[in-house]
Enzyme design. Structure first.
Site, short mmCIF file in Angstrom:
data_model
loop_
_atom_site.label_atom_id
_atom_site.label_comp_id
_atom_site.label_asym_id
_atom_site.label_seq_id
_atom_site.Cartn_x
_atom_site.Cartn_y
_atom_site.Cartn_z
N VAL A 142 -36.96 -31.23 87.98
CA VAL A 142 -37.00 -31.29 88.95
C VAL A 142 -36.07 -33.22 89.35
O VAL A 142 -35.22 -32.55 89.72
CB VAL A 142 -38.30 -30.65 90.12
N GLY B 257 -53.49 -32.35 82.40
CA GLY B 257 -52.76 -31.46 81.41
C GLY B 257 -53.93 -30.53 81.01
O GLY B 257 -54.68 -30.37 80.42
N GLY C 205 -49.40 -27.18 82.28
CA GLY C 205 -50.74 -25.86 82.03
C GLY C 205 -50.75 -25.67 81.08
O GLY C 205 -50.77 -27.05 80.23
N CYS D 126 -42.09 -40.18 83.14
CA CYS D 126 -41.03 -38.93 82.92
C CYS D 126 -40.54 -38.77 82.51
O CYS D 126 -39.29 -39.53 82.15
CB CYS D 126 -41.22 -39.07 84.37
N GLY E 73 -52.30 -30.55 88.16
CA GLY E 73 -51.24 -30.41 88.51
C GLY E 73 -50.59 -28.88 88.32
O GLY E 73 -50.70 -28.75 89.67
#
Length: 309
Positions: free
Chosen positions: A74, A247, A221, A133, A269
């Site tokens: 993103v 996580g 994920g 990030c 998340g």
């Protein structure tokens, strides 16, 4: 059962009504998820990454589903810190639950300016410093992979925001995570959150091109949960400041696994994309999960993993 948690920092503590936080970049500014549950029922709200100026993010496609997870590139799209302070923060239940502002910058000086601006906001309980990030081409990934640079950013933020709890979010894309944890602790961090996404890639075999316009992105994920557990365990053994686990957390049982290996709180998340009420449901299910496992003191349970060796 008392689920409240106090993250005891070196300079400032952060008290949470329960150990369930949202993860930056997966919960918008918080307001977007208000129709799915009571925001004030969560232990804390971590905002999407804030920069000094608005950012448009990366070109599309920038999200790809993968086996047991997703890739995102993103690029930290956000409306900028001034818009957040003026239009979003006043609408959040900051008097009832902790609002944690995640911040991103490309230079130490920008990190310092962001921290100083948010230090003036009563509604911000803490800053989460994104040194890790992997979705941008400059700034974050370099800071997060170098202990000295990560420490420099931490020290600058600590100095610019003397009234806030400072949490530093670490990357798993490093050789020695324990060294990174010790470096930011020595620089003044009050707590650590880990992990951010793992750097990954997906390709389209039919057209022989990357599936992300940015080519690479951050994997999150359930697929990364074993890595995240390992990193939290290593970080918790390396430092004295609190660790927040991130996580692949989808259920109360997932959260308790992170607490078992040494985390004192967790962030939800990718689960928020799978199920928009995921964080709310987890917070609601946590007391029952504790009861079924015979956990009557959450603080004592944290870090109680038994090792045979």
């Amino acid at each position: 059962m008392n689920l409240s948690v106090t993250l005891k920092g070196q300079t400032h503590d952060l008290t949470l009504k329960n150990p369930v936080l949202t993860a930056s970049g997966t919960f918008g500014y918080g307001l977007e998820f208000a129709s799915y549950g009571d925001l004030a029922s969560l232990g804390g709200l971590v905002t999407k990454g804030l920069s000094l100026m608005p950012r448009p993010g990366n070109p599309t496609p920038r999200i790809v589903e993968t086996t047991a997870g997703m890739l995102n590139a993103v690029g930290l799209q956000n409306d900028g810190v001034e818009d957040f302070c003026a239009r979003k923060l006043p609408l959040l239940p900051w008097q009832e639950t902790a609002v944690i502002a995640n911040i991103y910058a490309a230079t130490v000086e920008e990190f310092s300016q962001l921290a100083a601006r948010l230090n003036a906001e009563e509604g911000v309980a803490a800053l989460e410093v994104n040194v890790s990030c992997p979705n941008v081409r400059q700034g974050g990934i370099a800071f997060g992979q170098d202990p000295g640079m990560a420490a420099q950013v931490t020290e600058a933020v600590r100095k610019a925001a003397p009234d806030k709890h400072i949490m530093v979010k670490l990357s798993p894309n490093v050789t020695d995570l324990a060294l990174m944890a010790r470096s930011v602790e020595a620089a003044g961090a009050d707590s650590i959150s880990c992990i951010n996404t793992l750097l990954g890639m997906a390709v389209d075999l039919q057209v022989r091109k990357p599936r992300l316009a940015n080519v690479v992105g951050g994997l999150s994920g359930p697929a990364i949960k074993p890595v995240a557990l390992r990193c939290v365990w290593q970080a918790a053994r390396a430092v004295r400041i609190p660790v927040v686990g991130v996580g692949g957390i989808l259920t109360a049982e997932d959260a308790l696994e992170f607490l078992l290996v040494g985390a004192q709180a967790v962030q939800v998340g990718t689960g928020n994309f799978l199920r928009p009420d995921c964080a709310f449901a987890l917070a609601q299910d946590l007391p029952g999960a504790c009861q079924s496992l015979g956990i009557d003191n959450l603080a004592a349970f944290c870090g109680s993993l038994e090792l045979d060796c």
